[in-house]
Design a protein around this motif. Structure first.
Motif, PDB file in Angstrom:
ATOM      1  N   SER A   3       0.867  -1.178   0.000  1.00 46.42           N
ATOM      2  CA  SER A   3       0.000   0.000   0.000  1.00 46.42           C
ATOM      3  C   SER A   3       0.901   1.223   0.000  1.00 46.42           C
ATOM      4  O   SER A   3       1.957   1.234   0.638  1.00 46.42           O
ATOM      5  N   LYS A   4       0.477   2.244  -0.726  1.00 40.34           N
ATOM      6  CA  LYS A   4       1.284   3.459  -0.838  1.00 40.34           C
ATOM      7  C   LYS A   4       0.766   4.534   0.115  1.00 40.34           C
ATOM      8  O   LYS A   4      -0.446   4.721   0.246  1.00 40.34           O
ATOM      9  N   ILE A   5       1.691   5.206   0.765  1.00 38.44           N
ATOM     10  CA  ILE A   5       1.313   6.366   1.590  1.00 38.44           C
ATOM     11  C   ILE A   5       1.038   7.529   0.639  1.00 38.44           C
ATOM     12  O   ILE A   5       1.923   7.952  -0.111  1.00 38.44           O
ATOM     13  N   ILE A   6      -0.201   8.038   0.671  1.00 38.38           N
ATOM     14  CA  ILE A   6      -0.601   9.072  -0.288  1.00 38.38           C
ATOM     15  C   ILE A   6      -0.771  10.453   0.352  1.00 38.38           C
ATOM     16  O   ILE A   6      -0.849  11.460  -0.347  1.00 38.38           O
ATOM     17  N   LYS A   7      -0.830  10.495   1.668  1.00 43.97           N
ATOM     18  CA  LYS A   7      -0.918  11.774   2.385  1.00 43.97           C
ATOM     19  C   LYS A   7      -0.237  11.597   3.726  1.00 43.97           C
ATOM     20  O   LYS A   7      -0.531  10.638   4.446  1.00 43.97           O
ATOM     21  N   THR A   8       0.640  12.510   4.077  1.00 43.26           N
ATOM     22  CA  THR A   8       1.480  12.303   5.258  1.00 43.26           C
ATOM     23  C   THR A   8       1.292  13.379   6.329  1.00 43.26           C
ATOM     24  O   THR A   8       0.774  14.471   6.071  1.00 43.26           O
ATOM     25  N   ASN A   9       1.731  13.014   7.527  1.00 43.38           N
ATOM     26  CA  ASN A   9       1.914  13.953   8.649  1.00 43.38           C
ATOM     27  C   ASN A   9       0.676  14.766   9.008  1.00 43.38           C
ATOM     28  O   ASN A   9       0.735  15.986   9.192  1.00 43.38           O
ATOM     29  N   ILE A  10      -0.468  14.073   9.114  1.00 36.25           N
ATOM     30  CA  ILE A  10      -1.670  14.729   9.622  1.00 36.25           C
ATOM     31  C   ILE A  10      -1.570  14.679  11.143  1.00 36.25           C
ATOM     32  O   ILE A  10      -1.704  13.615  11.750  1.00 36.25           O
ATOM     33  N   GLU A  11      -1.311  15.820  11.745  1.00 35.40           N
ATOM     34  CA  GLU A  11      -1.017  15.855  13.177  1.00 35.40           C
ATOM     35  C   GLU A  11      -2.285  15.724  14.023  1.00 35.40           C
ATOM     36  O   GLU A  11      -3.329  16.290  13.699  1.00 35.40           O
ATOM     37  N   ALA A  12      -2.160  14.969  15.098  1.00 34.09           N
ATOM     38  CA  ALA A  12      -3.247  14.804  16.067  1.00 34.09           C
ATOM     39  C   ALA A  12      -2.660  14.975  17.462  1.00 34.09           C
ATOM     40  O   ALA A  12      -1.439  14.922  17.645  1.00 34.09           O
ATOM     41  N   SER A  13      -3.512  15.175  18.438  1.00 34.76           N
ATOM     42  CA  SER A  13      -3.026  15.390  19.803  1.00 34.76           C
ATOM     43  C   SER A  13      -2.348  14.156  20.373  1.00 34.76           C
ATOM     44  O   SER A  13      -1.505  14.257  21.262  1.00 34.76           O
ATOM     45  N   ASN A  14      -2.715  12.979  19.874  1.00 33.49           N
ATOM     46  CA  ASN A  14      -2.124  11.739  20.394  1.00 33.49           C
ATOM     47  C   ASN A  14      -1.373  10.950  19.323  1.00 33.49           C
ATOM     48  O   ASN A  14      -1.266   9.733  19.390  1.00 33.49           O
ATOM     49  N   GLY A  15      -0.854  11.675  18.320  1.00 34.50           N
ATOM     50  CA  GLY A  15      -0.042  10.996  17.324  1.00 34.50           C
ATOM     51  C   GLY A  15      -0.100  11.641  15.960  1.00 34.50           C
ATOM     52  O   GLY A  15      -0.315  12.842  15.823  1.00 34.50           O
ATOM     53  N   VAL A  16       0.098  10.813  14.944  1.00 36.74           N
ATOM     54  CA  VAL A  16       0.140  11.302  13.566  1.00 36.74           C
ATOM     55  C   VAL A  16      -0.554  10.290  12.651  1.00 36.74           C
ATOM     56  O   VAL A  16      -0.540   9.084  12.906  1.00 36.74           O
ATOM     57  N   ILE A  17      -1.158  10.806  11.579  1.00 41.00           N
ATOM     58  CA  ILE A  17      -1.884   9.969  10.631  1.00 41.00           C
ATOM     59  C   ILE A  17      -1.223  10.081   9.257  1.00 41.00           C
ATOM     60  O   ILE A  17      -0.908  11.175   8.794  1.00 41.00           O
ATOM     61  N   HIS A  18      -1.045   8.919   8.608  1.00 43.96           N
ATOM     62  CA  HIS A  18      -0.616   8.875   7.210  1.00 43.96           C
ATOM     63  C   HIS A  18      -1.697   8.110   6.441  1.00 43.96           C
ATOM     64  O   HIS A  18      -2.028   6.970   6.798  1.00 43.96           O
ATOM     65  N   GLN A  19      -2.246   8.708   5.420  1.00 42.92           N
ATOM     66  CA  GLN A  19      -3.274   8.022   4.628  1.00 42.92           C
ATOM     67  C   GLN A  19      -2.619   7.077   3.624  1.00 42.92           C
ATOM     68  O   GLN A  19      -1.592   7.411   3.027  1.00 42.92           O
ATOM     69  N   ILE A  20      -3.220   5.909   3.449  1.00 47.91           N
ATOM     70  CA  ILE A  20      -2.686   4.920   2.511  1.00 47.91           C
ATOM     71  C   ILE A  20      -3.783   4.469   1.553  1.00 47.91           C
ATOM     72  O   ILE A  20      -4.976   4.614   1.830  1.00 47.91           O
ATOM     73  N   ASP A  21      -3.374   3.883   0.412  1.00 45.85           N
ATOM     74  CA  ASP A  21      -4.338   3.528  -0.624  1.00 45.85           C
ATOM     75  C   ASP A  21      -4.740   2.056  -0.616  1.00 45.85           C
ATOM     76  O   ASP A  21      -5.298   1.542  -1.594  1.00 45.85           O
ATOM     77  N   GLY A  22      -4.447   1.363   0.500  1.00 45.87           N
ATOM     78  CA  GLY A  22      -4.832  -0.047   0.606  1.00 45.87           C
ATOM     79  C   GLY A  22      -5.105  -0.456   2.030  1.00 45.87           C
ATOM     80  O   GLY A  22      -4.685   0.247   2.975  1.00 45.87           O
ATOM     81  N   VAL A  23      -5.813  -1.555   2.195  1.00 44.48           N
ATOM     82  CA  VAL A  23      -6.057  -2.133   3.526  1.00 44.48           C
ATOM     83  C   VAL A  23      -5.111  -3.310   3.680  1.00 44.48           C
ATOM     84  O   VAL A  23      -5.110  -4.223   2.847  1.00 44.48           O
ATOM     85  N   MET A  24      -4.305  -3.286   4.725  1.00 42.36           N
ATOM     86  CA  MET A  24      -3.289  -4.331   4.911  1.00 42.36           C
ATOM     87  C   MET A  24      -3.836  -5.453   5.778  1.00 42.36           C
ATOM     88  O   MET A  24      -4.606  -5.233   6.715  1.00 42.36           O
ATOM     89  N   MET A  25      -3.436  -6.659   5.446  1.00 42.09           N
ATOM     90  CA  MET A  25      -3.924  -7.845   6.160  1.00 42.09           C
ATOM     91  C   MET A  25      -2.778  -8.699   6.664  1.00 42.09           C
ATOM     92  O   MET A  25      -1.759  -8.863   5.968  1.00 42.09           O
ATOM     93  N   ARG A  26      -2.953  -9.245   7.857  1.00 41.60           N
ATOM     94  CA  ARG A  26      -1.980 -10.196   8.390  1.00 41.60           C
ATOM     95  C   ARG A  26      -2.116 -11.520   7.657  1.00 41.60           C
ATOM     96  O   ARG A  26      -3.159 -11.846   7.096  1.00 41.60           O
ATOM     97  N   LYS A  27      -1.049 -12.296   7.697  1.00 40.33           N
ATOM     98  CA  LYS A  27      -1.091 -13.628   7.089  1.00 40.33           C
ATOM     99  C   LYS A  27      -1.965 -14.528   7.964  1.00 40.33           C
ATOM    100  O   LYS A  27      -1.854 -14.519   9.193  1.00 40.33           O
ATOM    101  N   LYS A  28      -2.861 -15.250   7.355  1.00 35.95           N
ATOM    102  CA  LYS A  28      -3.739 -16.140   8.107  1.00 35.95           C
ATOM    103  C   LYS A  28      -2.928 -17.284   8.703  1.00 35.95           C
ATOM    104  O   LYS A  28      -2.098 -17.898   8.038  1.00 35.95           O
ATOM    105  N   SER A  29      -3.187 -17.543   9.997  1.00 31.38           N
ATOM    106  CA  SER A  29      -2.417 -18.611  10.668  1.00 31.38           C
ATOM    107  C   SER A  29      -3.037 -19.959  10.371  1.00 31.38           C
ATOM    108  O   SER A  29      -4.197 -20.068  10.027  1.00 31.38           O
TER     109      SER A  29
END
Length: 206
Positions: free
Chosen positions: A180-206
């Motif tokens: 997934s590509k980061i398409i928007k960066t460094n959206i500041e929040a009071s408890n961290g930072v947000i980077h927008q991405i163009d995909g939903v990431m999934m863990r490998k199924k166990s």
């Protein structure tokens, strides 16, 4: 007789003086008590205003006010994570899938995850997009360079993502090898930072 009268007068004078002093002392104590109460009330109001302002700028609030992140906002609420990212200090870095990113996910899979009985699975998917640390895009780029082109990130779910570069873009590779590509960066929040991405990431199924 005269001595008795003098003693009585002295006693009465002492009594009146003592009573006046006691009255003054009580008045001062009451004034101090009221001043303390007012100071505590003012401090409480200020703390409440600061808390409300802090929560209004939290990660959860930022996702709620961004129309392009409405699907993520709904998912956070369904997974009962909205409160966490509203009230918890963090700091967190969240790689936030946009609405278009969620549209790429198989509809049946997404509908299943959004069901109440699958709340824990949805929570795990969302936590796979969160890091318990504040990492700006510039810091992420530096860490990729320091890692000879790749940087492993441990997410809140316990699983890892790999960050890498493709030209000027920063990509995130999940455990299944999907990027997934980061398409928007460094959206500041009071408890961290947000980077927008163009995909939903999934863990490998166990």
């Amino acid at each position: 007789m005269k001595i008795s009268k003098i003693l009585v007068i002295l006693f009465l004078g002492l009594f009146v003086f003592t009573s006046c002093e006691d009255g003054k002392k009580k008045a001062e104590e009451e004034k101090e008590r009221l001043e303390r109460q007012e100071a505590e009330r003012a401090a409480g109001l200020q703390a409440e205003e600061e808390r409300m302002e802090w929560e209004a700028n939290s990660i959860a609030a930022k996702t709620m006010e961004d129309d392009s992140l409405s699907s993520l906002s709904s998912a956070l609420q369904n997974a009962e994570l909205a409160q966490t990212f509203t009230e918890e200090e963090g700091p967190y870095t969240i790689f936030a899938p946009t609405n278009e990113a969620f549209e790429k996910v198989d509809r049946a899979t997404l509908d299943t995850l959004m069901k109440t009985e699958n709340r824990e699975k949805l929570s795990d998917v969302l936590k796979y997009h969160v890091v318990e640390d504040e990492i700006t895009a510039e810091e992420l780029s530096e860490r990729i360079d320091e890692g000879n082109g790749e940087f492993s990130i441990t997410t809140l779910s316990g699983a890892s993502l790999n960050a890498l570069k493709s030209g000027d873009d920063i990509l995130l590779k999940d455990e299944n090898g999907n990027t997934s590509k980061i398409i928007k960066t460094n959206i500041e929040a009071s408890n961290g930072v947000i980077h927008q991405i163009d995909g939903v990431m999934m863990r490998k199924k166990s």
